[in-house]
Design a protein around this motif. Structure first.
Motif, PDB file in Angstrom:
ATOM      1  N   ILE A 168       8.392  -0.459 -10.723  1.00  0.00           N
ATOM      2  CA  ILE A 168       8.921   0.886 -10.448  1.00  0.00           C
ATOM      3  C   ILE A 168       9.671   1.417 -11.667  1.00  0.00           C
ATOM      4  N   VAL A 169       9.289   2.612 -12.103  1.00  0.00           N
ATOM      5  CA  VAL A 169       9.954   3.236 -13.255  1.00  0.00           C
ATOM      6  C   VAL A 169      10.668   4.497 -12.755  1.00  0.00           C
ATOM      7  N   ARG A 204       0.869  -2.586  -8.765  1.00  0.00           N
ATOM      8  CA  ARG A 204       0.990  -1.145  -8.481  1.00  0.00           C
ATOM      9  C   ARG A 204       2.155  -0.623  -9.309  1.00  0.00           C
ATOM     10  N   LEU A 205       1.887   0.273 -10.253  1.00  0.00           N
ATOM     11  CA  LEU A 205       2.970   0.817 -11.075  1.00  0.00           C
ATOM     12  C   LEU A 205       3.365   2.165 -10.493  1.00  0.00           C
ATOM     13  N   PHE A 206       4.594   2.250  -9.959  1.00  0.00           N
ATOM     14  CA  PHE A 206       5.107   3.493  -9.381  1.00  0.00           C
ATOM     15  C   PHE A 206       5.981   4.163 -10.443  1.00  0.00           C
ATOM     16  N   TYR A 263       8.540  10.398  -5.880  1.00  0.00           N
ATOM     17  CA  TYR A 263       9.515  11.480  -6.040  1.00  0.00           C
ATOM     18  C   TYR A 263      10.933  11.056  -5.733  1.00  0.00           C
ATOM     19  N   ASP A 264      11.135  10.098  -4.823  1.00  0.00           N
ATOM     20  CA  ASP A 264      12.525   9.664  -4.590  1.00  0.00           C
ATOM     21  C   ASP A 264      12.618   8.190  -4.221  1.00  0.00           C
ATOM     22  N   GLU A 265      13.867   7.706  -4.270  1.00  0.00           N
ATOM     23  CA  GLU A 265      14.130   6.270  -4.160  1.00  0.00           C
ATOM     24  C   GLU A 265      13.681   5.690  -2.812  1.00  0.00           C
ATOM     25  N   ALA A 266      14.050   6.359  -1.728  1.00  0.00           N
ATOM     26  CA  ALA A 266      13.707   5.823  -0.402  1.00  0.00           C
ATOM     27  C   ALA A 266      12.194   5.739  -0.243  1.00  0.00           C
ATOM     28  N   GLU A 267      11.523   6.788  -0.736  1.00  0.00           N
ATOM     29  CA  GLU A 267      10.057   6.821  -0.622  1.00  0.00           C
ATOM     30  C   GLU A 267       9.424   5.650  -1.386  1.00  0.00           C
ATOM     31  N   VAL A 268       9.902   5.381  -2.600  1.00  0.00           N
ATOM     32  CA  VAL A 268       9.252   4.335  -3.402  1.00  0.00           C
ATOM     33  C   VAL A 268       9.544   2.943  -2.833  1.00  0.00           C
ATOM     34  N   ASN A 309       7.249  -1.787  -0.422  1.00  0.00           N
ATOM     35  CA  ASN A 309       7.287  -2.854   0.587  1.00  0.00           C
ATOM     36  C   ASN A 309       6.104  -2.820   1.549  1.00  0.00           C
ATOM     37  N   ASN A 310       5.260  -1.805   1.421  1.00  0.00           N
ATOM     38  CA  ASN A 310       4.164  -1.631   2.373  1.00  0.00           C
ATOM     39  C   ASN A 310       2.978  -2.532   2.023  1.00  0.00           C
ATOM     40  N   THR A 311       3.199  -3.837   2.056  1.00  0.00           N
ATOM     41  CA  THR A 311       2.164  -4.822   1.751  1.00  0.00           C
ATOM     42  C   THR A 311       2.537  -6.129   2.441  1.00  0.00           C
ATOM     43  N   GLU A 312       1.525  -6.950   2.703  1.00  0.00           N
ATOM     44  CA  GLU A 312       1.800  -8.259   3.314  1.00  0.00           C
ATOM     45  C   GLU A 312       2.382  -9.231   2.289  1.00  0.00           C
ATOM     46  N   SER A 313       2.218  -8.896   0.990  1.00  0.00           N
ATOM     47  CA  SER A 313       2.710  -9.808  -0.054  1.00  0.00           C
ATOM     48  C   SER A 313       4.181  -9.569  -0.332  1.00  0.00           C
ATOM     49  N   GLY A 314       4.835 -10.561  -0.902  1.00  0.00           N
ATOM     50  CA  GLY A 314       6.254 -10.412  -1.244  1.00  0.00           C
ATOM     51  C   GLY A 314       6.645 -11.406  -2.324  1.00  0.00           C
ATOM     52  N   LEU A 315       5.915 -11.372  -3.438  1.00  0.00           N
ATOM     53  CA  LEU A 315       6.195 -12.355  -4.488  1.00  0.00           C
ATOM     54  C   LEU A 315       7.190 -11.777  -5.499  1.00  0.00           C
ATOM     55  N   ALA A 316       6.721 -10.913  -6.405  1.00  0.00           N
ATOM     56  CA  ALA A 316       7.603 -10.367  -7.440  1.00  0.00           C
ATOM     57  C   ALA A 316       7.635  -8.853  -7.356  1.00  0.00           C
ATOM     58  N   ALA A 317       8.696  -8.263  -7.951  1.00  0.00           N
ATOM     59  CA  ALA A 317       8.778  -6.816  -8.131  1.00  0.00           C
ATOM     60  C   ALA A 317       9.545  -6.569  -9.422  1.00  0.00           C
ATOM     61  N   TYR A 318       9.350  -5.386  -9.990  1.00  0.00           N
ATOM     62  CA  TYR A 318      10.030  -5.010 -11.230  1.00  0.00           C
ATOM     63  C   TYR A 318      10.573  -3.606 -11.037  1.00  0.00           C
TER      64      TYR A 318
END
Ligand code: NAP
Length: 482
Positions: free
Chosen positions: A261-262, A292-294, A395-400, A405-414
């Motif tokens: 996420i940028v 997925r690069l947001f 467009y905003d923090e809550a949305e991103v 989080n809308n995935t079954e995976s939960g390994l890494a995030a940036y």
């Protein structure tokens, strides 16, 4: 193959301290050019059982050794890995395809687990707990769990092995290993160095061949007390099911679908650098790769243009050629998956700023940057496991956070931001096991690596990685007044 220590190239399995050939063999090829590198035995149920027999016997002695002894043997193994790192990296590049410099980096990373756990071996501390009754003592000791079965993938043929077996051996466990069929030679070279380092026979057994037959033994045998698997979520579920009848402890390091996420207040150049590492390391074939690069609307075009400019400059080719940073993908199926994700996205309105596929049969993919992405595209749901950077606008923090989080995976995030508050707020809200904050490279032996949700169970690395191979035993001693 030019090796300084030719004995590292082993084409036999290592069982009970013996190098064994099989009656049938698999051909192992170089993904860069399809040339044959060598052969390994096609082994099955019988040999897997021999591995478990040997490990069970070795465990009965190894568990009684001192922590100091185990630490010293591991230290020796680490030193040999460092001494032979050029040879190990040569084997790794030949069978896996990653550029030689990156292969050297993986060997250093793999060795760092052996070093770390050679030190941690001495620190399997127990506990004294204030007693609930007078004249008693509560003592908790730590014991090695027993024989551990490991099944590993091809994307990190060295590191995915050492981060399991180094803590296992440090704790006092024995191991049976089935490496990925694409990359057996790195595993066998590590076993050769383990032998040279003085690991007792039977403690570390490496068997190649029929995954279903070998996995069947590993998951059914009562003497195997733990299964440690790194690979796809689907296979992880199969192994967990198979292990249920004997209630084994499980460590599952499975697939990811990492959001990157940028925010609009980020240092964009730093975010581009981070994305290059988080997305294109190992040609995009890592479980912690940004999938997925947001990018915030206000900086989307700037980020896309800067990223595409850098990506176009990445040299693709054979891992031994000068300046190559993207090697071949592992096989035709991997290329087909990238192609399916690109075609699906383009058909639904995405634009490719760069990227291309090689001619038929070749496994080289010039990395892609796709813009105008939407959440209904395949790549939003599945791990690509290849050099494709899809840019989603937000467009905003809550949305991103919700989309990340809308995935079954939960390994890494940036995430990239200059706001301290946002960094911790978003870091806390992301449903993953690991977060890179203004950083694209998070793997280290010092930290606990692992995921939540369908990305798996347990942690590897750090002191927590050692706990995975230890059981607690609580003892209560009463009658101290007598
Ligand atoms: P995979 O298809 O799951 O294979 C991994 C290993 O499991 C191979 O050795 C494979 O051998 C074996 N296997 C497959 N089916 C089996 C069965 N029924 N019984 C026993 N063994 C079986 O995964 P991959 O394609 O090699 O690796 C890519 C995946 O690994 C990605 O999803 C990636 O995200 C994940 N990964 C996760 C981490 C992490 O730490 N979370 C790290 C690296 C990779 P055969 O090929 O012979 O069947």
């Amino acid at each position: 193959m030019q090796l300084k220590y030719p004995a590292l190239f082993q084409q036999q399995c290592y069982i009970n301290g013996q190098w064994l050939a099989g009656s049938e063999e698999e051909v192992i090829t170089n993904p860069s050019n399809g040339e044959v590198i060598g052969h390994v035995p096609t082994m099955g149920q019988n040999e897997a059982e021999q591995c478990v027999d040997a490990a069970h016997k070795a465990f009965s002695e190894w568990k009684l050794t001192t922590a100091d002894h185990r630490a010293n043997v591991l230290r020796k193994w680490y030193e040999l890995m460092v001494e032979h790192s050029d040879d190990l990296a040569t084997i790794l590049t030949l069978e896996q395809g990653k550029p030689f410099a990156e292969a050297k980096g993986e060997i250093a990373y793999a060795a760092s687990f052996v070093q770390w756990y050679s030190e941690e071996a001495r620190r399997a501390y127990g506990e004294m707990i204030p007693s609930h009754r007078p004249n008693g003592k509560i003592v908790v000791t730590k014991e090695p769990i027993g024989v551990v079965a490991a099944i590993t993938p091809w994307n990190f043929p060295a590191a995915m092995i050492t981060r399991k077996c180094a803590p296992a051996f440090a704790a006092g466990c024995a191991m049976v290993l089935k490496p990925a069929p694409e990359t057996p030679f790195t595993a066998l070279a590590l076993a050769k160095l383990a032998e040279d380092a003085g690991l007792p026979k039977g403690l570390f057994n490496v068997v190649t061949g029929d995954a279903i037959a070998i996995g069947g033994v590993f998951t059914a045998d009562k003497r195997v007390r733990k299964v440690s698997f790194t690979g796809s979520t689907n296979v992880g579920k199969i192994l967990m099911n198979q292990s249920a009848s004997t209630i084994k402890k499980m460590a599952l390091e499975l697939g990811g679908n990492a959001p990157f996420i940028v925010f609009d207040d980020a240092d964009i150049d730093a975010a581009v650098e981070g994305a290059m590492i988080a997305k294109f390391r190992n040609a995009g074939q890592t479980c912690v790769c940004a999938n997925r690069l947001f990018v915030h609307d206000a900086v989307y075009d700037q980020f896309a243009q800067k990223l595409a400019q850098k990506v176009k400059a990445l040299k693709v080719g054979d891992g031994f050629a000068d300046n190559v940073v993207i090697g071949p993908l592992i096989n035709a199926g991997a290329v087909a998956k990238v192609q399916a994700h690109v075609e699906d996205a383009v058909a639904k309105g995405a634009e490719a700023l760069c990227g291309a596929f090689a001619k038929d049969g070749e496994l080289f993919v010039a990395p892609f940057v796709l813009t105008q992405m939407s959440d209904d595209m395949l790549v939003a749901q599945e791990e690509t496991f290849g050099p494709l950077a899809p840019l989603f606008r937000f467009y905003d923090e809550a949305e991103v956070i919700e989309r990340a989080n809308n995935t079954e995976s939960g390994l890494a995030a940036y995430l990239y931001t200059r706001s301290l508050g946002r960094a911790w707020r978003v870091g806390d809200a992301l449903e993953v096991g690991m977060v890179g904050i203004n950083e694209g490279l998070i793997s280290t032996a010092a930290a606990p690596f692992g995921g939540v949700k369908e990305s798996g169970l347990g942690r590897e690395g750090s002191r927590h990685g050692m706990e995975e191979y230890l059981e607690m035993k609580y003892m209560f001693m009463g009658g101290l007044d007598q």
